[in-house]
Write a protein that holds these residues in place. Sequence first.
Motif, short mmCIF file in Angstrom:
data_model
loop_
_atom_site.label_atom_id
_atom_site.label_comp_id
_atom_site.label_asym_id
_atom_site.label_seq_id
_atom_site.Cartn_x
_atom_site.Cartn_y
_atom_site.Cartn_z
N TYR A 113 142.99 54.94 29.97
CA TYR A 113 143.50 56.23 29.50
C TYR A 113 142.89 56.53 28.15
CZ TYR A 113 146.61 56.18 33.42
OH TYR A 113 147.08 56.17 34.70
N GLU A 114 142.73 57.81 27.86
CA GLU A 114 142.00 58.22 26.66
C GLU A 114 142.63 57.73 25.36
OE1 GLU A 114 141.77 62.48 26.49
OE2 GLU A 114 143.91 62.71 26.79
N ASP A 115 143.92 57.41 25.36
CA ASP A 115 144.56 56.93 24.14
C ASP A 115 144.61 55.40 24.05
OD1 ASP A 115 146.38 56.70 26.18
OD2 ASP A 115 148.06 57.59 25.08
N THR A 116 143.97 54.72 25.00
CA THR A 116 143.86 53.26 24.95
C THR A 116 142.97 52.86 23.78
OG1 THR A 116 144.02 53.16 27.37
CG2 THR A 116 143.11 51.23 26.27
N ASP A 117 143.31 51.74 23.13
CA ASP A 117 142.47 51.30 22.02
C ASP A 117 141.24 50.57 22.55
OD1 ASP A 117 142.99 48.10 21.56
OD2 ASP A 117 144.75 49.11 22.40
N ALA A 118 140.19 50.51 21.74
CA ALA A 118 138.90 49.95 22.15
C ALA A 118 139.01 48.47 22.52
CB ALA A 118 137.87 50.16 21.05
N LEU A 119 139.82 47.72 21.81
CA LEU A 119 139.97 46.30 22.13
C LEU A 119 140.55 46.11 23.52
CD1 LEU A 119 139.77 43.33 21.44
CD2 LEU A 119 141.94 43.52 20.22
N SER A 120 141.56 46.89 23.88
CA SER A 120 142.14 46.81 25.22
C SER A 120 141.12 47.21 26.27
CB SER A 120 143.38 47.70 25.33
OG SER A 120 144.38 47.25 24.45
N ALA A 121 140.30 48.21 25.97
CA ALA A 121 139.24 48.64 26.88
C ALA A 121 138.23 47.51 27.08
CB ALA A 121 138.56 49.89 26.35
N PHE A 122 137.86 46.86 25.99
CA PHE A 122 136.94 45.72 26.06
C PHE A 122 137.50 44.64 26.97
CE2 PHE A 122 135.66 41.54 24.56
CZ PHE A 122 134.28 41.63 24.62
#
Length: 165
Positions: free
Chosen positions: A21-30
């Motif tokens: 989701y667009e409001d997810t933080d980059a670390l969680s995306a990684f």
Amino acid sequence: MPLRLKVRQIMVPAEEFPVLYEDTDALSAFRLLRDYFRSKDGTWIGFESALVYNRREKAVGILTVRGLLRALQLQALLDDLLKGNPEGLFFLPGRWNTQFIAVRDVMRPLEAAFISEDAALWEAALLMLKKKVNSIPVMAGDDLCGVVRTIDLFWVVGEILEDMA
């Protein structure tokens, strides 16, 4: 015959792709993308991008590994290391915990590069070259239906070359 294939015939369906989701933080995306990678016969395989949705479940973009590297400021860390300052390694986990970079800030918006499911494969290849991207969201009208990647095109080219031999 491979030359007559349409994008929809080789794309990865959207429901098989990692989703953020667009409001997810980059670390969680990684972490999500890392979890999609696995070793098979000594080779790492997985997705190098994730589809990005807003909270209304509408597709808004695609996040690539390149975007994540930019977000996590690894280039700055490498610059520190190359200048002989290895202390950056000790602060990397601290950097990730204190920074909140939202996926929306580093994703590629859907309208920046997308293709119709009815487009020919050569159109997808040209768009990838023009936009300098490795994956393109595939649209069925206004709805996201999949993603075509350079590796998908690569396999088709391989089939064409084999047929010519």
